[in-house]
Design an enzyme around this catalytic site. Structure first.
Site, short mmCIF file in Angstrom:
data_model
loop_
_atom_site.label_atom_id
_atom_site.label_comp_id
_atom_site.label_asym_id
_atom_site.label_seq_id
_atom_site.Cartn_x
_atom_site.Cartn_y
_atom_site.Cartn_z
N LYS A 79 0.87 -1.19 0.00
CA LYS A 79 0.00 0.00 0.00
C LYS A 79 0.90 1.23 0.00
CE LYS A 79 -4.46 1.15 0.54
NZ LYS A 79 -5.68 0.43 0.16
N GLY A 178 -20.44 7.06 5.41
CA GLY A 178 -19.51 7.30 4.30
C GLY A 178 -20.16 7.03 2.96
N GLY A 180 -18.99 7.82 -0.23
CA GLY A 180 -18.04 8.08 -1.30
C GLY A 180 -18.23 7.11 -2.44
N VAL A 182 -17.45 4.01 -2.76
CA VAL A 182 -18.03 2.71 -2.38
C VAL A 182 -19.37 2.89 -1.68
CG1 VAL A 182 -17.70 0.60 -1.07
CG2 VAL A 182 -15.72 1.73 -2.08
P1 NAD Z 1 -14.03 8.05 -0.94
O1 NAD Z 1 -12.94 8.99 -0.66
O2 NAD Z 1 -14.63 7.99 -2.29
O3 NAD Z 1 -15.25 8.30 0.08
C1 NAD Z 1 -15.10 8.42 1.44
C2 NAD Z 1 -16.38 9.07 1.98
O4 NAD Z 1 -16.31 9.10 3.41
C3 NAD Z 1 -16.57 10.51 1.52
O5 NAD Z 1 -17.92 10.73 1.18
C4 NAD Z 1 -16.15 11.32 2.76
O6 NAD Z 1 -16.83 12.58 2.83
C5 NAD Z 1 -16.56 10.41 3.87
N1 NAD Z 1 -15.80 10.59 5.11
C6 NAD Z 1 -14.48 10.84 5.27
N2 NAD Z 1 -14.15 10.89 6.56
C7 NAD Z 1 -15.29 10.65 7.24
C8 NAD Z 1 -15.61 10.57 8.61
N3 NAD Z 1 -14.67 10.73 9.57
N4 NAD Z 1 -16.88 10.30 8.96
C9 NAD Z 1 -17.83 10.11 8.02
N5 NAD Z 1 -17.60 10.20 6.69
C10 NAD Z 1 -16.35 10.46 6.32
O7 NAD Z 1 -13.48 6.60 -0.48
P2 NAD Z 1 -13.97 5.19 -0.98
O8 NAD Z 1 -13.16 4.79 -2.16
O9 NAD Z 1 -15.46 5.17 -1.06
O10 NAD Z 1 -13.49 4.26 0.23
C11 NAD Z 1 -14.21 4.21 1.46
C12 NAD Z 1 -13.53 3.22 2.40
O11 NAD Z 1 -13.51 1.94 1.80
C13 NAD Z 1 -12.06 3.54 2.72
O12 NAD Z 1 -11.77 3.12 4.04
C14 NAD Z 1 -11.29 2.69 1.74
O13 NAD Z 1 -9.99 2.38 2.21
C15 NAD Z 1 -12.16 1.47 1.72
N6 NAD Z 1 -12.03 0.69 0.49
C16 NAD Z 1 -12.26 1.25 -0.70
C17 NAD Z 1 -12.15 0.49 -1.85
C18 NAD Z 1 -12.45 1.06 -3.21
O14 NAD Z 1 -12.61 0.26 -4.13
N7 NAD Z 1 -12.54 2.36 -3.37
C19 NAD Z 1 -11.81 -0.87 -1.76
C20 NAD Z 1 -11.60 -1.43 -0.51
C21 NAD Z 1 -11.72 -0.64 0.62
#
Ligand code: NAD
Length: 344
Positions: A79, A178, A180, A182
Site C-alpha cells: 500500500k 460514508g 463516497g 463505495v
Molecule cells: P471516498 O474517498 O470515495 O469516500 C469516502 C467518503 O467518506 C466521503 O464521502 C467522505 O466525505 C466520507 N468521510 C471521510 N471521513 C469521514 C468521517 N470521519 N466520517 C464520516 N464520513 C467520512 O473513499 P472510498 O473509495 O469510497 O473508500 C471508502 C472506504 O472503503 C475507505 O476506508 C477505503 O480504504 C475502503 N475501500 C475502498 C475500496 C475502493 O474500491 N474504493 C476498496 C476497498 C476498501
C-alpha cells in the site's frame, strides 16, 4: 526502532519517497510478495504526523496481503500513502509513478481514498505497474469503487442470512457511514433491495442528498454509530471500532468497506462478546482489488470479475460458520486463514 513497531509485522520493505522537484512525500509499504507482486492502492491523505502516516501504510499493506490471499489472487500485499500537506498536481503523481517504476514491478498501485481513475492515468505515464485505469465496454478494471460496493452488498446479505436468518434485505435497517465511491454505490444497491437506510457522512449535505434521492433518513455523523439498526456499515475511514464505540453500538451486524475497521487487535473479540457479527473488512471489501487485478494481470472480462466477486458471499458464510463452530471471533478466523495462505 522501525522493525519493532507494533504494525511492522515483518514487512519485506518500506520505501520513503521524497521528490524535491515536485514536493511529493510518500510511503510505499510492501508487506508480502509471497503470492506475487505486492498490490494495493494509494491514498492521498492528511496525517497528524509522519508516524501516523507510517502506521496507516503498514496496517493497510498487511491488510492487502490478507485481502489478496483470501480473494485467491496471485498477488502479495502492499500500500502507498501520499502525504497531502505537499502540492498536488501532475508532477507529484508522475514522481510517484517514477518511484513505483524504480521498484521494478514488486509493487502495483491502484486508487484508494482521495484518488481517481484519472490520477491513475497520470501515474501510468511513468510506470505500467498501475491498475484501475478508465476502461470501456465489457473489459475488467476501472474505478474499483462499484466492484467493492457489489462485494460489500453480497457480504451484508451473507451476514444477514447467518445472523438474522433472512435471505433478502427487504426492510433490513442499515446504518451506513460514508457515501463516497463505495458507500454511495452500496447505498443505491441496498435501496434497490428494499433495505431501510439511515445515512451519514462527514459531508452532511451529501448524506442529505442521498437520503432524499434513495428514500432514507440522514443523521449527523456523530450519531450514526449509535443508531439502532440491524447492520452498521462503515464505509468512511478505518479504526472506527474502538472499545468505546463498540460498547455503544446498537446493531446485530457490522459489515462495510472501510479498511482496518478494528482499532486494535482486541476489538474483534469485543464485538463477538457483544454478540455482534463482524464481517472481516479485507474479506468483504475485496471486490475492487478482484476487478483491478483482472485488469493488471490481463485475465478475464467484466463477467468473470462478477463471478469472482460473487464468491465473497460464500467465503464470508464459511468464516461465520467456522467462528460459530470454534468460538473464535470472525476476524481471528480470517486472519489465521490468510496467514496460512501467505506462508506466515
Ligand atoms: P471516498 O474517498 O470515495 O469516500 C469516502 C467518503 O467518506 C466521503 O464521502 C467522505 O466525505 C466520507 N468521510 C471521510 N471521513 C469521514 C468521517 N470521519 N466520517 C464520516 N464520513 C467520512 O473513499 P472510498 O473509495 O469510497 O473508500 C471508502 C472506504 O472503503 C475507505 O476506508 C477505503 O480504504 C475502503 N475501500 C475502498 C475500496 C475502493 O474500491 N474504493 C476498496 C476497498 C476498501
Amino acid at each position: 526502532m522501525f522493525f519493532d513497531l507494533p504494525n511492522f509485522d515483518a514487512h519485506e520493505a518500506v520505501h520513503f519517497v521524497n521528490d524535491r522537484v515536485s514536493g511529493l512525500r510518500a510511503i510505499i509499504a510492501m508487506h508480502s510478495t509471497h503470492l506475487g507482486p505486492a498490490a494495493g492502492g494509494c491514498r492521498w491523505w492528511t496525517y497528524a504526523d509522519d508516524g501516523a502516516a507510517l502506521t496507516d501504510a503498514l496496517r493497510l499493506s498487511r491488510g492487502m496481503s490478507y485481502k489478496n490471499a483470501m480473494a485467491g489472487l496471485p498477488l502479495g500485499g502492499g500500500k502507498a500513502v501520499l502525504l497531502k500537506d505537499g502540492p498536488r498536481g501532475d508532477a507529484t503523481l508522475e514522481a510517484f509513478g517514477d518511484a513505483i517504476e524504480s521498484l521494478g514491478g514488486r509493487y502495483v498501485t491502484a486508487e484508494d481514498v482521495g484518488m481517481t481513475d484519472h490520477d491513475m492515468t497520470v501515474i501510468a505515464r511513468r510506470t505500467r505497474h498501475v491498475s484501475g485505469l478508465p476502461v470501456s465496454g465489457g473489459a475488467a478494471g476501472g474505478n474499483p469503487g462499484p466492484s467493492t460496493a457489489e462485494g460489500v452488498f453480497l457480504g451484508i446479505r451473507a451476514a444477514v442470512a447467518h445472523k438474522l436468518g433472512r435471505h433478502d434485505l427487504g426492510n433490513v435497517h442499515v446504518a451506513l457511514q460514508g457515501l463516497g465511491s463505495v458507500g454511495g454505490a452500496l447505498a443505491e444497491k441496498l435501496a434497490v433491495a428494499g433495505a431501510r437506510l439511515t445515512l451519514a457522512d462527514i459531508d452532511a449535505d451529501k448524506a442529505r442528498a442521498y437520503a432524499a434521492r434513495l428514500g432514507g433518513t440522514a443523521v449527523a455523523n456523530s450519531e450514526i454509530m449509535t443508531t439502532a439498526a440491524d447492520v452498521f456499515s462503515p464505509n468512511a475511514l478505518g479504526a472506527g471500532l474502538t472499545e468505546a464505540s463498540i460498547a455503544a453500538l446498537d446493531v446485530a451486524i457490522v459489515a462495510g468497506a472501510a479498511n482496518n475497521q478494528l482499532a486494535t487487535a482486541e476489538d474483534g473479540a469485543r464485538l463477538a462478546a457483544r454478540g455482534i457479527l463482524y464481517a472481516p473488512d479485507y474479506v468483504i471489501n475485496a471486490g475492487g482489488i478482484i476487478n483491478v487485478a483482472a485488469e493488471y494481470l490481463g485475465e478475464g472480462d467484466a463477467a468473470a470479475v462478477a463471478q469472482a466477486i460473487a464468491r465473497i458471499e460464500g467465503r464470508l458464510a464459511d468464516i461465520f460458520a467456522e467462528a460459530e463452530r470454534s468460538g473464535v471471533p470472525t476476524d481471528a478466523v480470517a486472519d489465521a486463514m490468510a496467514r496460512r495462505l501467505i506462508g506466515r
